[in-house]
Every structure is written in structure tokens, then in C-alpha cells.
Design a protein around this motif. Structure first.
Motif, PDB file in Angstrom:
ATOM      1  N   ASP A   1      40.382  43.238  33.831  1.00 51.53           N
ATOM      2  CA  ASP A   1      39.619  43.664  34.757  1.00 51.53           C
ATOM      3  C   ASP A   1      39.880  42.688  36.149  1.00 51.53           C
ATOM      4  OD1 ASP A   1      38.169  45.248  33.089  1.00 51.53           O
ATOM      5  OD2 ASP A   1      36.597  43.548  32.851  1.00 51.53           O
ATOM      6  N   ALA A   2      40.114  41.627  36.160  1.00 56.24           N
ATOM      7  CA  ALA A   2      40.393  40.797  36.997  1.00 56.24           C
ATOM      8  C   ALA A   2      41.883  41.177  37.700  1.00 56.24           C
ATOM      9  CB  ALA A   2      40.280  39.234  36.668  1.00 56.24           C
ATOM     10  N   ALA A   3      42.827  41.158  36.715  1.00 60.96           N
ATOM     11  CA  ALA A   3      44.122  41.325  37.189  1.00 60.96           C
ATOM     12  C   ALA A   3      44.373  42.724  37.940  1.00 60.96           C
ATOM     13  CB  ALA A   3      45.032  41.249  35.889  1.00 60.96           C
ATOM     14  N   ALA A   4      43.444  43.632  37.590  1.00 55.65           N
ATOM     15  CA  ALA A   4      43.457  45.054  38.109  1.00 55.65           C
ATOM     16  C   ALA A   4      42.967  44.898  39.621  1.00 55.65           C
ATOM     17  CB  ALA A   4      42.571  46.281  37.363  1.00 55.65           C
ATOM     18  N   VAL A   5      42.096  44.112  39.724  1.00 50.15           N
ATOM     19  CA  VAL A   5      41.641  43.661  41.084  1.00 50.15           C
ATOM     20  C   VAL A   5      42.493  43.103  41.820  1.00 50.15           C
ATOM     21  CG1 VAL A   5      39.622  42.636  42.461  1.00 50.15           C
ATOM     22  CG2 VAL A   5      39.153  43.454  40.296  1.00 50.15           C
ATOM     23  N   ALA A   6      43.169  41.945  41.374  1.00 50.22           N
ATOM     24  CA  ALA A   6      44.360  41.509  42.076  1.00 50.22           C
ATOM     25  C   ALA A   6      45.274  42.609  42.646  1.00 50.22           C
ATOM     26  CB  ALA A   6      44.679  40.188  41.292  1.00 50.22           C
TER      27      ALA A   6
ATOM     28  N   PHE B   1      50.239  31.955  37.075  1.00 44.93           N
ATOM     29  CA  PHE B   1      50.546  32.978  37.922  1.00 44.93           C
ATOM     30  C   PHE B   1      49.515  33.093  38.985  1.00 44.93           C
ATOM     31  CE2 PHE B   1      50.139  37.525  39.142  1.00 44.93           C
ATOM     32  CZ  PHE B   1      51.539  37.422  40.076  1.00 44.93           C
ATOM     33  N   LEU B   2      48.078  33.531  38.458  1.00 48.01           N
ATOM     34  CA  LEU B   2      46.983  33.782  39.277  1.00 48.01           C
ATOM     35  C   LEU B   2      46.782  32.833  40.248  1.00 48.01           C
ATOM     36  CD1 LEU B   2      44.804  35.761  36.755  1.00 48.01           C
ATOM     37  CD2 LEU B   2      45.967  36.856  38.682  1.00 48.01           C
ATOM     38  N   ALA B   3      47.087  31.398  39.666  1.00 47.60           N
ATOM     39  CA  ALA B   3      46.709  30.396  40.607  1.00 47.60           C
ATOM     40  C   ALA B   3      47.846  30.199  41.694  1.00 47.60           C
ATOM     41  CB  ALA B   3      46.751  28.847  39.801  1.00 47.60           C
ATOM     42  N   ALA B   4      49.149  30.558  41.416  1.00 44.23           N
ATOM     43  CA  ALA B   4      50.319  30.462  42.303  1.00 44.23           C
ATOM     44  C   ALA B   4      50.121  31.643  43.188  1.00 44.23           C
ATOM     45  CB  ALA B   4      51.486  30.613  41.510  1.00 44.23           C
ATOM     46  N   ALA B   5      49.495  32.759  43.022  1.00 45.17           N
ATOM     47  CA  ALA B   5      49.391  33.841  43.926  1.00 45.17           C
ATOM     48  C   ALA B   5      48.339  33.634  44.915  1.00 45.17           C
ATOM     49  CB  ALA B   5      48.997  35.123  42.837  1.00 45.17           C
ATOM     50  N   GLY B   6      47.350  32.776  44.397  1.00 45.82           N
ATOM     51  CA  GLY B   6      46.151  32.321  45.199  1.00 45.82           C
ATOM     52  C   GLY B   6      46.809  31.461  46.384  1.00 45.82           C
ATOM     53  N   GLN B   7      47.759  30.434  45.945  1.00 45.63           N
ATOM     54  CA  GLN B   7      48.273  29.529  46.828  1.00 45.63           C
ATOM     55  C   GLN B   7      49.184  30.209  47.729  1.00 45.63           C
ATOM     56  OE1 GLN B   7      47.186  26.678  46.932  1.00 45.63           O
ATOM     57  NE2 GLN B   7      48.490  25.955  48.646  1.00 45.63           N
ATOM     58  N   HIS B   8      49.917  31.256  47.366  1.00 42.85           N
ATOM     59  CA  HIS B   8      50.752  32.089  48.258  1.00 42.85           C
ATOM     60  C   HIS B   8      49.892  32.725  49.464  1.00 42.85           C
ATOM     61  CE1 HIS B   8      53.907  33.061  44.960  1.00 42.85           C
ATOM     62  NE2 HIS B   8      53.902  32.066  45.159  1.00 42.85           N
ATOM     63  N   HIS B   9      48.744  33.216  49.113  1.00 44.71           N
ATOM     64  CA  HIS B   9      48.042  33.870  50.221  1.00 44.71           C
ATOM     65  C   HIS B   9      47.540  32.824  51.013  1.00 44.71           C
ATOM     66  CE1 HIS B   9      48.333  38.070  48.963  1.00 44.71           C
ATOM     67  NE2 HIS B   9      47.994  37.687  47.794  1.00 44.71           N
ATOM     68  N   ARG B  10      47.227  31.649  50.692  1.00 42.00           N
ATOM     69  CA  ARG B  10      46.751  30.457  51.561  1.00 42.00           C
ATOM     70  C   ARG B  10      47.903  30.163  52.402  1.00 42.00           C
ATOM     71  NH1 ARG B  10      44.867  29.166  46.341  1.00 42.00           N
ATOM     72  NH2 ARG B  10      42.315  28.992  46.374  1.00 42.00           N
TER      73      ARG B  10
ATOM     74  N   THR C   1      40.403  33.069  44.615  1.00 35.46           N
ATOM     75  CA  THR C   1      39.476  31.925  44.234  1.00 35.46           C
ATOM     76  C   THR C   1      38.239  32.336  43.198  1.00 35.46           C
ATOM     77  OG1 THR C   1      39.743  30.924  46.657  1.00 35.46           O
ATOM     78  CG2 THR C   1      37.804  30.287  45.363  1.00 35.46           C
ATOM     79  N   ALA C   2      37.776  33.608  43.648  1.00 33.43           N
ATOM     80  CA  ALA C   2      36.719  34.063  42.503  1.00 33.43           C
ATOM     81  C   ALA C   2      37.339  34.161  41.260  1.00 33.43           C
ATOM     82  CB  ALA C   2      36.202  35.330  42.993  1.00 33.43           C
ATOM     83  N   ILE C   3      38.532  34.500  40.965  1.00 28.66           N
ATOM     84  CA  ILE C   3      39.102  34.874  39.669  1.00 28.66           C
ATOM     85  C   ILE C   3      39.364  33.566  39.067  1.00 28.66           C
ATOM     86  CG2 ILE C   3      41.214  35.600  38.808  1.00 28.66           C
ATOM     87  CD1 ILE C   3      41.448  37.807  40.704  1.00 28.66           C
ATOM     88  N   ALA C   4      39.732  32.506  39.807  1.00 30.62           N
ATOM     89  CA  ALA C   4      39.885  30.992  39.374  1.00 30.62           C
ATOM     90  C   ALA C   4      38.724  30.627  38.783  1.00 30.62           C
ATOM     91  CB  ALA C   4      40.900  30.180  40.446  1.00 30.62           C
ATOM     92  N   GLU C   5      37.516  30.815  39.468  1.00 25.67           N
ATOM     93  CA  GLU C   5      36.343  30.205  38.904  1.00 25.67           C
ATOM     94  C   GLU C   5      35.610  30.976  37.931  1.00 25.67           C
ATOM     95  OE1 GLU C   5      34.125  30.812  42.717  1.00 25.67           O
ATOM     96  OE2 GLU C   5      34.743  29.283  43.602  1.00 25.67           O
ATOM     97  N   ALA C   6      35.901  32.325  37.857  1.00 24.92           N
ATOM     98  CA  ALA C   6      35.653  33.003  36.599  1.00 24.92           C
ATOM     99  C   ALA C   6      36.224  32.665  35.367  1.00 24.92           C
ATOM    100  CB  ALA C   6      35.559  34.590  36.965  1.00 24.92           C
ATOM    101  N   THR C   7      37.889  32.449  35.633  1.00 32.60           N
ATOM    102  CA  THR C   7      38.477  31.819  34.352  1.00 32.60           C
ATOM    103  C   THR C   7      38.004  30.572  33.965  1.00 32.60           C
ATOM    104  OG1 THR C   7      40.493  33.094  35.184  1.00 32.60           O
ATOM    105  CG2 THR C   7      40.657  31.098  33.820  1.00 32.60           C
ATOM    106  N   LYS C   8      37.858  29.493  34.983  1.00 28.80           N
ATOM    107  CA  LYS C   8      37.366  28.241  34.373  1.00 28.80           C
ATOM    108  C   LYS C   8      35.950  28.161  33.913  1.00 28.80           C
ATOM    109  CE  LYS C   8      36.338  23.758  36.508  1.00 28.80           C
ATOM    110  NZ  LYS C   8      36.572  22.810  37.854  1.00 28.80           N
ATOM    111  N   ALA C   9      35.081  29.308  34.354  1.00 23.58           N
ATOM    112  CA  ALA C   9      33.871  29.349  33.372  1.00 23.58           C
ATOM    113  C   ALA C   9      33.991  30.103  32.395  1.00 23.58           C
ATOM    114  CB  ALA C   9      32.809  29.856  34.563  1.00 23.58           C
ATOM    115  N   GLY C  10      35.000  30.591  32.045  1.00 18.78           N
ATOM    116  CA  GLY C  10      35.169  31.603  30.836  1.00 18.78           C
ATOM    117  C   GLY C  10      34.650  32.856  30.822  1.00 18.78           C
ATOM    118  N   ARG C  11      34.524  33.324  31.935  1.00 13.36           N
ATOM    119  CA  ARG C  11      33.713  34.579  32.166  1.00 13.36           C
ATOM    120  C   ARG C  11      34.702  35.696  31.878  1.00 13.36           C
ATOM    121  NH1 ARG C  11      31.268  32.181  36.524  1.00 13.36           N
ATOM    122  NH2 ARG C  11      32.537  33.392  38.011  1.00 13.36           N
ATOM    123  N   LEU C  12      35.864  35.440  31.968  1.00 14.28           N
ATOM    124  CA  LEU C  12      37.117  36.359  31.530  1.00 14.28           C
ATOM    125  C   LEU C  12      37.658  36.563  30.108  1.00 14.28           C
ATOM    126  CD1 LEU C  12      38.834  36.272  34.864  1.00 14.28           C
ATOM    127  CD2 LEU C  12      37.148  37.858  34.261  1.00 14.28           C
TER     128      LEU C  12
END
Length: 206
Positions: A138-143, A88-97, A67-78
Motif C-alpha cells: 500500500d505504502a509503496a504504491a503511494v510512493a 530504499f524508502l529511507a534513501a528515497a526520502g533523503q533524496h527528496h530532502r 516521512t509518513a511511510i517511515a513513521e508507519a514502518t517504525k510503528a509497525g502499521r505496515l
């Protein structure tokens, strides 16, 4: 300068990354292995429910991370995030839900409360690293760290669980987590399957 990653190129590469892993599980909702246990099934013993609660806490941490990665992406911080990588990142987040829902169903069936707080062993480090993330890499490494933690935790849980349906559930989750970790390695430009055998070194409980 590396050209932007197209949707087709990313998906083709991600497919190769998944094929390179030793995992054979499929995460589709229609697969038998990935279905959640029946909420009316026997609760099992306390040890199984304790493991389910720990797994649910890990999934809360994973949901929070994506969720934090999605918000950072939307805000242009990445910076520039290719569409396929974002999907892919959005789908992975949905998997975890979905995974969190599955473990919470187990807990409710066992007369335990749902877990809504993230695992303390994971959240502080993930939060710190995501706060410093300035690029997609950076974000992908955390994920990937989260996925590797999940894969190790579920692998360690398989021999510890007593109920057969929970063994199947954990096993299917381990395979899917390893697949997502491999895809993230591909996204980072690294070899997707560095280990011959899956490991439990990074599990919440060994």
C-alpha cells in the motif's frame, strides 16, 4: 506465502529495474547533473522562479509522504517490512530532502521565499491513501504515485525553463524520479518499465 525479500535479492532486482528504464542519469552527489545551482547565480526570470516554486512544493509533498511511510514502518502499521525495502524508502526520502534544498536555493537566489508547504494538487490524495495503508505494498504504491508525478512534472518543465542550469537540474531530477518509480514497481511485483517513452500526463503543469 511469498518468502521475505532479502537485502541482496531486493538490491539485485532494484538494479535490474533501474537498468530497464530509459533513464541514464545518476543521482550520486558527485555527479555534475545532480549538483544544485550556485546560490549566487543569476536569478533568472519570473517564469523560471514560478516553476521552481511549484517544484519545491512537490518536493515538500514527497518529503512528507516518505516521512509518513517511515513513521508507519517504525510503528509497525505496515506489517513486516524487509530491511532492504526499508533502506530504499529511507534513501528515497533523503533524496527528496536534497531536491527540495536545491529548488529552495534557486528561489532564495532569485529573492523569493523558501517553499515549506506541500503542493495542494498532491498532498490531500497522498495523505488519504497513506492513512489507509496497511501493508508495505500500500505504502509503496503511494510512493510510486509521488515519483511518477515528479518525473512527469520535471519532464514538462525541461522545455519550459529558460535557464540552462535549471534545465539540467530538472532533467537530472526527472531521470532519478523515473528510476525510483521503476524500483517501486519492482518492489510491487510489477514490470518496472511499462512505457517506451516518458510522459507528462501527470505533471503539475502541462
Amino acid at each position: 506465502m511469498t518468502p521475505p525479500l532479502s537485502r541482496r535479492a531486493f538490491l539485485l532486482g532494484a538494479g535490474a529495474a533501474l537498468a530497464a528504464t530509459a533513464c541514464t542519469g545518476r543521482s550520486g552527489e558527485g555527479s555534475t547533473a545532480a549538483r544544485s545551482p550556485d546560490s549566487t547565480a543569476a536569478a533568472g526570470d519570473a517564469a523560471d522562479l514560478d516553476l521552481a516554486a511549484e517544484a519545491a512544493g512537490l518536493e515538500v509533498a514527497a518529503v512528507d509522504a516518505y516521512t509518513a511511510i517511515a513513521e508507519a514502518t517504525k510503528a509497525g502499521r505496515l506489517g513486516d517490512v524487509p530491511g532492504a525495502a526499508g533502506e530504499f524508502l529511507a534513501a528515497a526520502g533523503q533524496h527528496h530532502r536534497h531536491l527540495l534544498d536545491a529548488w529552495n536555493q534557486v528561489l532564495v537566489a532569485g529573492h523569493r521565499p523558501k517553499v515549506v508547504t506541500p503542493a495542494e494538487q498532491v498532498k490531500p490524495t497522498v495523505d488519504t491513501r497513506l492513512a489507509r495503508a496497511r501493508t508495505l505494498a500500500d505504502a509503496a504504491a503511494v510512493a510510486r504515485t509521488v515519483e511518477e508525478k515528479a518525473a512527469a512534472t520535471y519532464l514538462a518543465a525541461v522545455p519550459a525553463l529558460r535557464r540552462a542550469d535549471l534545465v539540467t537540474l530538472a532533467g537530472s531530477m526527472q531521470a532519478a524520479a523515473a528510476g525510483r518509480a521503476a524500483t517501486l514497481s519492482f518492489l510491487l511485483g510489477e514490470y518496472p518499465a511499462p512505457d517506451t517513452f516518458a510522459k507528462t500526463d501527470d505533471a503539475l503543469r502541462r
